[in-house]
Design a protein around this motif. Sequence first.
Motif, mmCIF file in Angstrom:
data_model
loop_
_atom_site.group_PDB
_atom_site.id
_atom_site.type_symbol
_atom_site.label_atom_id
_atom_site.label_comp_id
_atom_site.label_asym_id
_atom_site.label_seq_id
_atom_site.Cartn_x
_atom_site.Cartn_y
_atom_site.Cartn_z
ATOM 1 N N ALA B 119 0.819 -1.208 0.000
ATOM 2 C CA ALA B 119 0.000 0.000 0.000
ATOM 3 C C ALA B 119 0.853 1.259 0.000
ATOM 4 C CB ALA B 119 -0.896 0.018 1.231
ATOM 5 N N HIS B 120 0.315 2.311 -0.641
ATOM 6 C CA HIS B 120 1.013 3.597 -0.680
ATOM 7 C C HIS B 120 -0.007 4.714 -0.858
ATOM 8 C CE1 HIS B 120 4.845 5.801 -2.309
ATOM 9 N NE2 HIS B 120 4.573 6.095 -1.068
ATOM 10 N N GLY B 121 -0.062 5.664 0.063
ATOM 11 C CA GLY B 121 -1.001 6.771 -0.085
ATOM 12 C C GLY B 121 -1.764 7.017 1.207
ATOM 13 N N GLU B 132 -4.844 -6.368 9.561
ATOM 14 C CA GLU B 132 -4.675 -6.637 10.996
ATOM 15 C C GLU B 132 -5.893 -7.372 11.533
ATOM 16 O OE1 GLU B 132 -3.859 -3.019 13.088
ATOM 17 O OE2 GLU B 132 -1.742 -3.009 12.486
ATOM 18 N N ALA B 133 -7.073 -6.896 11.132
ATOM 19 C CA ALA B 133 -8.306 -7.544 11.602
ATOM 20 C C ALA B 133 -8.421 -8.966 11.068
ATOM 21 C CB ALA B 133 -9.514 -6.727 11.186
ATOM 22 N N LEU B 134 -7.884 -9.183 9.865
ATOM 23 C CA LEU B 134 -7.913 -10.522 9.280
ATOM 24 C C LEU B 134 -6.904 -11.432 9.950
ATOM 25 C CD1 LEU B 134 -8.325 -9.657 5.488
ATOM 26 C CD2 LEU B 134 -9.852 -11.115 6.810
ATOM 27 N N GLY B 135 -5.922 -10.846 10.639
ATOM 28 C CA GLY B 135 -4.949 -11.660 11.355
ATOM 29 C C GLY B 135 -3.668 -11.911 10.583
ATOM 30 N N SER B 136 -3.324 -10.969 9.676
ATOM 31 C CA SER B 136 -2.067 -11.156 8.961
ATOM 32 C C SER B 136 -1.172 -9.949 9.189
ATOM 33 C CB SER B 136 -2.324 -11.317 7.469
ATOM 34 O OG SER B 136 -1.107 -11.242 6.753
ATOM 35 N N HIS B 137 0.137 -10.166 9.263
ATOM 36 C CA HIS B 137 1.018 -9.012 9.277
ATOM 37 C C HIS B 137 2.020 -9.043 8.129
ATOM 38 C CE1 HIS B 137 4.008 -11.057 12.273
ATOM 39 N NE2 HIS B 137 3.557 -11.888 11.372
ATOM 40 N N ASN B 138 1.616 -9.690 7.027
ATOM 41 C CA ASN B 138 2.450 -9.659 5.835
ATOM 42 C C ASN B 138 2.115 -8.417 5.019
ATOM 43 O OD1 ASN B 138 4.163 -11.987 5.980
ATOM 44 N ND2 ASN B 138 2.302 -13.222 5.818
ATOM 45 N N ILE B 139 2.537 -7.293 5.594
ATOM 46 C CA ILE B 139 2.216 -5.994 5.014
ATOM 47 C C ILE B 139 3.512 -5.307 4.630
ATOM 48 C CG2 ILE B 139 1.211 -3.730 5.508
ATOM 49 C CD1 ILE B 139 -0.500 -5.230 7.661
ATOM 50 N N ALA B 140 3.594 -4.776 3.428
ATOM 51 C CA ALA B 140 4.795 -4.070 2.993
ATOM 52 C C ALA B 140 4.435 -2.742 2.354
ATOM 53 C CB ALA B 140 5.604 -4.921 2.012
ATOM 54 N N ILE B 141 5.144 -1.713 2.762
ATOM 55 C CA ILE B 141 5.021 -0.421 2.111
ATOM 56 C C ILE B 141 6.153 -0.375 1.083
ATOM 57 C CG2 ILE B 141 4.977 2.073 2.492
ATOM 58 C CD1 ILE B 141 2.765 0.615 4.021
ATOM 59 N N LEU B 400 -3.531 -11.223 -2.197
ATOM 60 C CA LEU B 400 -2.799 -9.964 -2.127
ATOM 61 C C LEU B 400 -3.736 -8.794 -2.364
ATOM 62 C CD1 LEU B 400 -0.025 -8.485 -1.910
ATOM 63 C CD2 LEU B 400 0.134 -8.684 -4.395
ATOM 64 N N PHE B 401 -3.701 -7.838 -1.448
ATOM 65 C CA PHE B 401 -4.408 -6.580 -1.615
ATOM 66 C C PHE B 401 -3.394 -5.535 -2.060
ATOM 67 C CE2 PHE B 401 -8.624 -7.268 0.220
ATOM 68 C CZ PHE B 401 -8.441 -8.488 0.861
ATOM 69 N N VAL B 402 -3.766 -4.732 -3.046
ATOM 70 C CA VAL B 402 -2.882 -3.687 -3.551
ATOM 71 C C VAL B 402 -3.616 -2.359 -3.463
ATOM 72 C CG1 VAL B 402 -1.626 -2.818 -5.563
ATOM 73 C CG2 VAL B 402 -1.755 -5.278 -5.154
ATOM 74 N N TYR B 403 -3.035 -1.393 -2.751
ATOM 75 C CA TYR B 403 -3.672 -0.082 -2.650
ATOM 76 C C TYR B 403 -2.729 1.008 -3.160
ATOM 77 C CZ TYR B 403 -5.248 4.367 -0.842
ATOM 78 O OH TYR B 403 -5.597 5.692 -0.753
ATOM 79 N N GLY B 404 -3.151 1.727 -4.183
ATOM 80 C CA GLY B 404 -2.444 2.917 -4.635
ATOM 81 C C GLY B 404 -1.013 2.692 -5.085
ATOM 82 N N THR B 405 -0.728 1.496 -5.589
ATOM 83 C CA THR B 405 0.624 1.241 -6.065
ATOM 84 C C THR B 405 0.549 0.245 -7.217
ATOM 85 O OG1 THR B 405 2.875 0.635 -5.386
ATOM 86 C CG2 THR B 405 1.077 -0.571 -4.348
ATOM 87 N N ASN B 406 1.536 0.263 -8.104
ATOM 88 C CA ASN B 406 1.458 -0.477 -9.356
ATOM 89 C C ASN B 406 2.717 -1.310 -9.515
ATOM 90 O OD1 ASN B 406 0.977 -1.327 -11.985
ATOM 91 N ND2 ASN B 406 1.119 0.713 -12.901
ATOM 92 N N PHE B 407 2.736 -2.522 -8.957
ATOM 93 C CA PHE B 407 4.002 -3.236 -8.878
ATOM 94 C C PHE B 407 4.559 -3.675 -10.229
ATOM 95 C CE2 PHE B 407 2.704 -7.646 -9.398
ATOM 96 C CZ PHE B 407 1.449 -7.746 -8.825
ATOM 97 N N PHE B 408 3.724 -3.698 -11.256
ATOM 98 C CA PHE B 408 4.255 -4.004 -12.584
ATOM 99 C C PHE B 408 5.259 -2.948 -13.028
ATOM 100 C CE2 PHE B 408 2.245 -7.596 -14.748
ATOM 101 C CZ PHE B 408 1.327 -7.995 -13.779
#
Lengths: 191, 707
Positions: B119-121, B132-141, B400-408
């Motif tokens: 996520a970015h933004g 966090e509510a789902l129970g995962s901490h595999n989060i990367a900025i 994978l959830f992607v917010y405001g970023t374009n990994f391609f």
Amino acid sequence: MSKKEKYVMLYLIDRCIDCKACMVACKAQWSVPEDHFRTHVDEKFDIVDEINRESRMYFLPSQCNHCDDPPCVHVCPTKASHKRDDGIVYIDRGRCIGCKYCIVSCPYDARFFNEELGVAEKCTFCLPRIKEGFEPACVHTCLSRTRIFGDINDPESEVSQVLKEAIKRKDKIWKLREDLGTEPNIYYIKS
Amino acid sequence: NNSEKRNKSREYGLKKIHTWCEMCFWGCGVTALKRNGKVFKLEGQEKCPNNYGKLCAKGNAGVYQLYDPDRLKSPMIRTGERGSGKFKEVSWEEAYNYIAEKVKKISDYYGSKSLALIAHGSGEHAFISLLEALGSHNIAIPAYSQCMGSREIGWWLTYGMGFTGHEYGDGEHSKCMMFLGRNILEALQVGEAKKVIDGLSKGAKLIYVDPRYSKTAAKADYWLQIKPGTDLALLLGMINFIIENKLYNEDFVKKYCYGFDELKKEVKQYTLEWTSRETEIPAKQIAEVCYELAKAAPQCFIHPGRRLTRYGNDTQTVRAIGILNALFGNWGMPGGFYVPVAMKIKTPHMYELEEEHGKHKFERVDGAGEKYKLAPKNLGRENGLFEAILTGKPYPIKGLFVYGTNFFEHYPDNKVAKKIANSLDLLVTCEIYMTETALYSDVILPESTYLERWDPITIQADKYPFIQYREPASVKLFNTKGAWEIASELAKTMNLKIKYKTVQEYNKEFLKTIGISEDVLKRDGCYVFPVKKGMYPQAEGKELKFRTMSRKIELYSKFLDRLGFDPIPKYTKAPNPAPDEFRLLFGRMSYHTHARTQNNRWLLALHNFDVKLWIHPKRAAQLGITDGAKVRIRKGDKVSDELTAYVTDLIHPECIFIPHGFGRFSKFMKYAYEMKGASDAEFCSNGVDPISGAAAFHNGFVKVERV
């Protein structure tokens, strides 16, 4: 009796970083159509040191110079293009018939044709803004304070003061194509 | 007459609404001007310390983005193969239900740890709260591994703190500023560029180090055309020269620096002659810039850099920059580095987790805090996350959830990015355009643009700390929602044990805590705390404190020593391209942000719809390339679309330069697609800095050919 205003612009070109914010601010302000702009910034090279082949890049803004002897006004068949008392060269859209003679006549390429409205278009020194006491849009957004705008007939104005200082410092001061006798009103200043 | 005056008055019928810009991540205060229900202009907020009333080209072009017909207009679910562009428009309910179903399947089979987020933004935390509510901490900025990770760690190891989003070089008061690759006047962020220009117009000297003559070089008193990959050599050579010639602040070093004797011994090998040979910079120039900095000290600084994903030795390079600055004693001094003042406020929370999920019971997949001990867990390592998705180790990541970023566009190699997308059971993208990542997604959630949504008040620690207010300037033009709306609704659909406030509730609470009325924010858009001191602790006569092991600025890093790395930076050579290859360098244009703005026609018109490839005349001649010719980049079978050759000796012959963000393949971003050009993500290297775990992109070697 106080003197009538005469609006001029100064470009302190050492400060310009070619961010082109001015071009977009103007475009938004006046809904400039298609891919046109009413002001531009170009890249130029200057030989600083002939012997060591050192050159420096600098950036030159440009827009309508609101000349005192404007070819665009002389050629206009309907008096749509006219010179106002305050120095601004303005286009009365109601009178413009879209003949494009003014566009061709301008040695600064400052004008373009607005296809949608069928009229000539150019920088107006943001006349509606300045009449309300606001700076022109390009001046307002310029983050490096390259553009200084105001009344040269007012000795206390910013333009008068900055110009005076530049002359005192022996800065390089010029206008575009002065040789053509158009008497432009934008001063380019470089230390 | 009156009605004529009304019709001609600029203020008549004009509505002013405040927000902060999101065309880049600097966050200039913006006032949106609205007339007849339409936002027609954006202007800078006079009081906002991020920009003091100014806006750049991108900021001004936010109007175009708002009304861009290519914007996402509705939630969508994929109906064809990934990347085929076949989607059906669905209701929000249907999109949420689809996501909920898939999330449940993944959680039941693989565990909720199998869900990840990048996520970015300004909506980052909305999606973080979901994970966090789902129970995962595999989060990367992505900004850590793909941008400033090495910069943060390098500086933190030396000074006990990083910079986060703003760097603290005090440009407006400086007498001498040095930048290594930080193209501060072109990769521009309004407030800091403005301050550098202010400093320059007061007579400050500018030293700029870059293989390429950028717009910052155009303002420089010294342009050091460095051989790419040798930044660390230059810095070590300068450190040695400054020590040998006693150009450093002896008192400051004695009082506040740890490890000077070891440093002096270690850098002896980096003589001026050696440095000049290695960097291809004339010895005279190197000596001159050392004297310039020393003359100006302590009103001087060497900028720490921003994107340090360069050669793979970037953490040590930033360590060297930190050390060099320390020798001049400029920490907490005007014209050197100011120290940001943070307001001690107990801010409210947008959300409350109703139960703990034991998220710490399982390991992260990205190596943050573990394989790469210094990579912070709250930022994560996106490159590590993607590696885990590809290898399935230590365990599979299937959602994978992607917010405001374009990994391609920011993760090397489209083939790999496609593989990543295809190995997921669920890819959800929240975006405003059909980016390449959105094109490969299962579900697209269209976000409202920053001009159409509410977001919680933000607080910024800075020289003068301030808060910024946002309310929607425009009604929603399409069927879109803000990130916080989406998060709370999605959480409800999935029956997650989390409670959200509305943005309005949060803002009310926040303003009550600091005792400022909402009217002030609605009037000015921002509020600057009346802080008069604290930003120049050394000048103010305070004792400087550093959160390092020695409690001093560590020229010798005790922590690195403990971890088994060089405690004082040692020079390591970057790999070199073959004689018929070029090192691919990429960077910014003044008119674009990352890969976000390339569909904005107002901005494309500024550079005449042209994408340039910078190439040295000697190399160009060998390839029969003339200035203005159409060229493309090749790496084995991979070939880019065309660019226009800019043949100039303003770029080092070993490398080429292209602007980032072009070479796009999503046809749904019509103008971006038509721009052609090359995507540096396709051709750059994918190295890893061993200390920070951040990426290294500048060791990519390519060929250039005429089209």
